[in-house]
Each structure stands twice: as structure tokens, then as C-alpha cells.
Design a protein around this motif. Structure first.
Motif, PDB file in Angstrom:
ATOM      1  N   GLU A   1       5.084  50.866  11.243  1.00  0.00           N
ATOM      2  CA  GLU A   1       3.741  50.005  11.901  1.00  0.00           C
ATOM      3  C   GLU A   1       2.596  49.911  11.091  1.00  0.00           C
ATOM      4  N   ARG A   2       2.613  51.019  10.280  1.00  0.00           N
ATOM      5  CA  ARG A   2       1.630  50.978   9.047  1.00  0.00           C
ATOM      6  C   ARG A   2       1.684  50.536   7.666  1.00  0.00           C
ATOM      7  N   THR A   3       3.244  49.813   7.682  1.00  0.00           N
ATOM      8  CA  THR A   3       3.572  49.395   6.502  1.00  0.00           C
ATOM      9  C   THR A   3       3.780  47.928   6.584  1.00  0.00           C
ATOM     10  N   CYS A   4       4.042  47.168   5.346  1.00  0.00           N
ATOM     11  CA  CYS A   4       4.156  45.492   5.231  1.00  0.00           C
ATOM     12  C   CYS A   4       5.483  45.338   5.872  1.00  0.00           C
ATOM     13  N   TYR A   5       6.389  46.468   6.251  1.00  0.00           N
ATOM     14  CA  TYR A   5       7.918  45.908   6.814  1.00  0.00           C
ATOM     15  C   TYR A   5       7.666  45.079   8.018  1.00  0.00           C
ATOM     16  N   LYS A   6       6.634  45.183   8.558  1.00  0.00           N
ATOM     17  CA  LYS A   6       6.355  44.636  10.084  1.00  0.00           C
ATOM     18  C   LYS A   6       6.126  43.119   9.886  1.00  0.00           C
ATOM     19  N   GLU A   7       5.535  42.951   8.559  1.00  0.00           N
ATOM     20  CA  GLU A   7       5.226  41.390   8.369  1.00  0.00           C
ATOM     21  C   GLU A   7       6.159  40.632   7.415  1.00  0.00           C
ATOM     22  N   MET A   8       7.190  41.374   6.758  1.00  0.00           N
ATOM     23  CA  MET A   8       8.133  41.070   5.866  1.00  0.00           C
ATOM     24  C   MET A   8       8.984  40.100   6.354  1.00  0.00           C
ATOM     25  N   THR A   9       9.408  38.942   5.654  1.00  0.00           N
ATOM     26  CA  THR A   9      10.561  38.039   5.968  1.00  0.00           C
ATOM     27  C   THR A   9      11.877  38.800   6.054  1.00  0.00           C
ATOM     28  N   GLY A  10      12.594  38.668   7.021  1.00  0.00           N
ATOM     29  CA  GLY A  10      13.908  39.499   7.009  1.00  0.00           C
ATOM     30  C   GLY A  10      13.633  40.775   7.925  1.00  0.00           C
ATOM     31  N   TYR A  11      12.542  41.184   8.069  1.00  0.00           N
ATOM     32  CA  TYR A  11      12.490  42.653   8.656  1.00  0.00           C
ATOM     33  C   TYR A  11      11.580  42.676   9.890  1.00  0.00           C
ATOM     34  N   LYS A  12      10.514  41.633  10.002  1.00  0.00           N
ATOM     35  CA  LYS A  12       9.608  41.770  11.028  1.00  0.00           C
ATOM     36  C   LYS A  12      10.224  41.196  12.454  1.00  0.00           C
ATOM     37  N   GLN A  13      11.547  40.567  12.239  1.00  0.00           N
ATOM     38  CA  GLN A  13      12.301  40.485  13.613  1.00  0.00           C
ATOM     39  C   GLN A  13      13.163  41.373  13.964  1.00  0.00           C
ATOM     40  N   LEU A  14      13.021  42.496  13.310  1.00  0.00           N
ATOM     41  CA  LEU A  14      14.232  43.669  13.669  1.00  0.00           C
ATOM     42  C   LEU A  14      13.468  44.546  14.949  1.00  0.00           C
ATOM     43  N   ASP A  15      14.135  45.072  15.567  1.00  0.00           N
ATOM     44  CA  ASP A  15      13.759  45.967  16.518  1.00  0.00           C
ATOM     45  C   ASP A  15      13.822  47.214  15.986  1.00  0.00           C
ATOM     46  N   PHE A  16      12.319  47.874  16.031  1.00  0.00           N
ATOM     47  CA  PHE A  16      12.257  49.230  15.403  1.00  0.00           C
ATOM     48  C   PHE A  16      12.445  50.501  16.369  1.00  0.00           C
TER      49      PHE A  16
END
Length: 475
Positions: free
Chosen positions: A45-60
Motif C-alpha cells: 500500500e506504500r509502494t507504486c505497485y498499487k498504481e502500476m499497470t498490470g498490478y493495480k488490478q491484483l487482489d493483495f
């Protein structure tokens, strides 16, 4: 990530979970801010993964991370091999020297099926642990890793490694470099059988042939200097050693025997070849012609020593004996300090005002003094006891053992089948094991393999794999 994705699809095309992305996030987390799998979900939640294409749609949700670990482990062997092939293309990885060493890591739980109490390299014998073996290339890339039960001994892990390097990795022409814990007759036979050459550290305090080499008179010109070390090469045949050993056993019975008296025994040993099957009666006749009425235990020891090397009588072994003068002085000084401390504690046990204690209290106090790592200093002390009741009455220093230990100070010994390398090159190759040691340091202090809180064997193994992938990324 591409290799992981391809391997998972090859394993099972029905898998919809994007295993490669979840694994990538766990590996990056271990390099940046190592946390538990649940902690990693909050870290995301503190990284850019949550906004990156291909990653933001993943269930964490942490469940998806656990499932990804299971899928990762299911393709471990094929994945490691595929990564190794890619490393060879990208970085021209040198596998002419292959390094192998093991470490251990303990649990914070005691209900994992591969967790066992064993020799702890973290000084936590109270905890269950696993043993981790890592094979690296010359440059320090981890190319294969193993997870063993926590009570697995160093030398018993070698057979798995050798077999896979040969059969799966097609590494035909390599020199296997291993530390002192790896060397046994079985392991050397296995390495030679697979066509591998070796450079191995030797436990010189326990090796019979080293006892002979370290008892020899050495001249200054026998040494060469290299990187602050005094190096001496010694090639010795098994027959030469057996002659020395037999003479030593017989001289313990009769010290004043002349060298000529051993001529018959010497000839008999020199006539041995690798197909010879020595018979006890033949040697009994020869030995009794040298010394009448030799003790049966001494004779049995002599013959068993000859029989032990059956099939290897004609073999020549190449030893490199290395002396570090600084470490020699340091070891001597530390031992003297420790002996002085232990003597002081024993003085208190046997002081006048404690003599009223019962025998068992004195023995208990002595055992407490030599507990833990201090047990290795016990051989330097002789506890004096009265002949009637075997009551401990005092102690004395065993000067013979102390002098004997001095011979080993600052010394390490290598055994190698590489006759084409100069002695200094053998030493340099062995010293490159530090790459594996640095890797283990990173395993514990950079990617923080601990705490291991998983209980399922599959998750423990997958956790180790993720840590090894993180080490590869760092390298």
C-alpha cells in the motif's frame, strides 16, 4: 518473471493466478523491507505497485501470496535450471569452479515436519531448524539450493548436489569446492565417480594423514609465501602413510626399534595394489617377527588401519598445508587466556573451604565449568582422583595436549585432485568459498530469512526459495 510465468504455464495451463507478479512482489519486498507475507500486503500500500499497470488490478489478500508460493515450489527444479541457462547467456557464468556450502536457520515454531534440533550455526541449539545448502558459480551467483531437515549432517548432503549437477545441469567439467565438513571417503569416491575434480578443506585434527604431515620436520625452503600465508605442498601415497602408521603403532609398544626392523612389513605394504585383499594371518606373522607378543588390541588397530584403505592403496593424495602466522599467535594467546580462566574456576572448586562438599557436588561443578563451547578445553586438564573412591581431589594441566594443540594453530589444510593448478591457485580457489559465506551473510542480514514462522513444509521451502531469488537479484 517471464521464466516463472512460462514454467508455471508449462506445469498447468489451467492456473489463472499471476504467480510471477506475486512472486516478484515478495522478492522485491525481501530486498527493500523484509516482512512477513501479511506484512508485505500492507507494505504494498506504500509502494507504486498499487498504481502500476498490470498490478493495480491484483487482489493483495495474503491468500494469493501463499498460493503463489505453492505454485512456485512446484516448478522449483525446472525454474532453477531455466534461470541457470539464462545466467550463462547473459553473464557468461563460469562453472569450471562450483562452490557448495551449507548453513542453518531456526524456527519460531516447533511443529514443522522438517524442523529438527541439530548443529546450530546461529548458536540457538534450543530451537528447531532447517539446513540450507547453496551451490554457486565462481562469480557468486546462486544456481541451485537445497533445504534439508535440521539434523542433517554436512557431509550427507553432498550426494544430492553431485548427482543433480551432473544429470540435470550437464556440468561435466568442474571442480567441486567444499568446506571441511563435507569431506568423507564416500563423498570423494562419489565425486571421482561422477568425473568431478575437487578442492576440499580437511579437518586436520581428525585426519590421520594430516597427523603424519604435521609431524614431519619442515625446512624453511619447503614453504612458499602467498597472500600472507606460508604454503607447503605435499603429495603422499596411501602406502607411504600406512608404513608410517604401522611403525607408529608398533613403536608405542616398543619405542627403541630400529628402522631396519620394519623392512619386511614395509615390503609387504609396498606390494599392495588397489585389487589387493590383505589377510590378517600374513600380517600377524610379519608383525610378530618385529615385536614378540604384541598386544592384541594394538595388532587389531594396525590391521584394521591397513584394511580401511582397501581399494585405494596405489592412490596419491595432494595436500596443501597453509599457515597463517597472525592467526597462529592469536589462537595461542586466546587458548592461554581461556586455560587461565578455567584454572581459576577449578581452583575455587578445590579450595579448602569447599572440601566438605559431597563428591557429586564437586563433579557437578566441574561439568558446569566445561559446559557449552568450553568442553573443547577439557582435554587440556587432568582431574586427579583418589584410587579408592575415585573422588575428585584436584587437577593438573595436560602439557602434552597443550603442546600438541600448538602444532595446529593457524593451520588449514586442503586436499585436491587438481594437479594442474599451482598450490597458490588451489588456495585462491578455496578462498573463493567466501562468496558463499557472503551469500549466507546476506541471507540472514539482508533478505532476513528469519523469522521463519511457517508451519507447512511446502511454505518453508517456498520461503527459502524466495529469499534465494532475492539474493540472486541483489547479486
Amino acid at each position: 518473471s517471464k521464466i516463472i510465468k512460462n514454467q508455471v504455464k508449462l506445469k498447468d495451463k489451467r492456473i489463472k493466478l499471476e504467480v510471477d507478479k506475486y512472486v516478484q512482489m515478495m522478492v522485491v519486498n525481501r530486498c527493500v523491507d523484509p516482512l512477513s507475507k501479511l506484512g508485505a500486503t500492507r507494505w504494498l500500500e506504500r509502494t507504486c505497485y498499487k498504481e502500476m499497470t498490470g498490478y493495480k488490478q491484483l487482489d493483495f489478500d495474503v491468500t494469493y501470496f501463499y498460493r503463489s508460493m505453492d505454485h512456485l515450489l512446484s516448478v522449483k527444479d525446472d525454474l532453477e535450471l531455466a534461470i541457470f541457462e539464462k545466467l550463462k547467456d547473459l553473464f557468461s557464468v563460469n562453472v569450471k569452479l562450483t562452490f557448495y556450502d551449507i548453513t542453518s536457520s531456526y524456527f519460531y515454531t516447533d511443529n514443522c515436519e522438517i524442523g529438527e534440533n541439530g548443529y546450530s550455526r546461529d548458536n540457538r541449539p534450543d530451537r528447531q531448524q532447517i539446513v540450507i545448502g547453496v551451490v554457486t558459480s565462481f562469480e557468486g551467483y546462486p544456481i541451485k539450493h537445497y533445504v534439508f531437515e535440521g539434523n542433517r549432517k554436512d557431509e550427507t548432503t553432498v550426494k544430492d548436489v553431485v548427482k543433480q549437477l551432473k544429470s540435470e545441469y550437464n556440468i561435466e567439467d568442474t571442480t567441486f569446492v567444499g568446506d571441511r565438513g563435507m569431506i568423507t571417503k564416500l563423498n570423494l569416491t562419489r565425486l571421482e565417480g561422477e568425473g568431478f575434480q575437487y578442492i576440499m578443506g580437511v579437518k586436520h585434527r581428525q585426519d590421520e594423514i594430516c597427523s603424519m604431515l604435521l609431524s614431519e620436520q619442515v625446512h624453511k625452503e619447503d614453504h612458499q609465501l602467498y597472500s600472507g600465508l606460508k604454503i607447503r605442498e605435499r603429495r603422499v601415497t596411501v602406502k607411504e602413510f600406512l608404513i608410517w602408521k604401522c611403525q607408529k603403532i608398533i613403536r608405542e609398544q616398543k619405542p627403541d626399534l630400529a628402522v631396519e626392523e620394519f623392512s619386511l612389513l614395509r615390503e609387504e605394504i609396498l606390494s599392495l595394489n588397489n585389487k589387493s585383499e590383505p589377510e590378517s594371518r600374513d600380517y600377524k606373522h610379519i608383525v610378530e617377527s618385529i615385536i614378540k607378543g604384541i598386544d592384541k588390541p594394538a595388532y587389531n588397530k594396525l590391521f584394521r588401519g591397513i584394511k580401511k584403505y582397501q581399494g585405494r592403496y596405489e592412490n596419491e593424495l595432494r595436500y596443501i598445508i597453509c599457515l597463517n602466522e597472525e592467526r597462529k599467535a592469536s589462537s595461542h594467546s586466546k587458548r592461554q587466556v581461556q586455560i587461565a580462566k578455567l584454572s581459576e574456576q577449578l581452583d575455587k572448586v578445590f579450595a579448602q573451604n569447599t572440601r566438605h562438599k559431597e563428591d557429586r557436588d564437586i563433579d557437578k561443578a566441574i561439568n558446569k565449568i566445561f559446559e557449552g563451547y568450553k568442553v573443547k578445553f577439557k582435554k587440556f586438564f587432568t582431574i586427579l582422583r583418589d584410587s579408592k573412591y575415585q573422588k575428585a581431589t584436584g587437577y593438573s594441566l595436560n602439557q602434552q595436549k597443550i603442546e600438541q594443540e600448538k602444532k595446529f594453530d593457524g593451520i588449514f589444510v586442503l586436499l585436491s585432485s587438481r594437479y594442474d593448478l599451482k598450490p597458490c591457485e588451489v588456495v585462491e580457489s578455496y578462498k573463493n568459498l567466501k562468496e558463499v559465506e557472503m551469500l549466507f551473510d546476506d541471507l540472514k542480514n539482508f533478505v532476513d530469512i528469519r523469522p521463519i514462522r511457517h508451519c507447512l513444509q511446502v511454505r518453508v521451502r517456498a520461503h527459502v526459495f524466495i529469499c534465494v531469488l532475492a539474493l540472486l537479484l541483489k547479486r
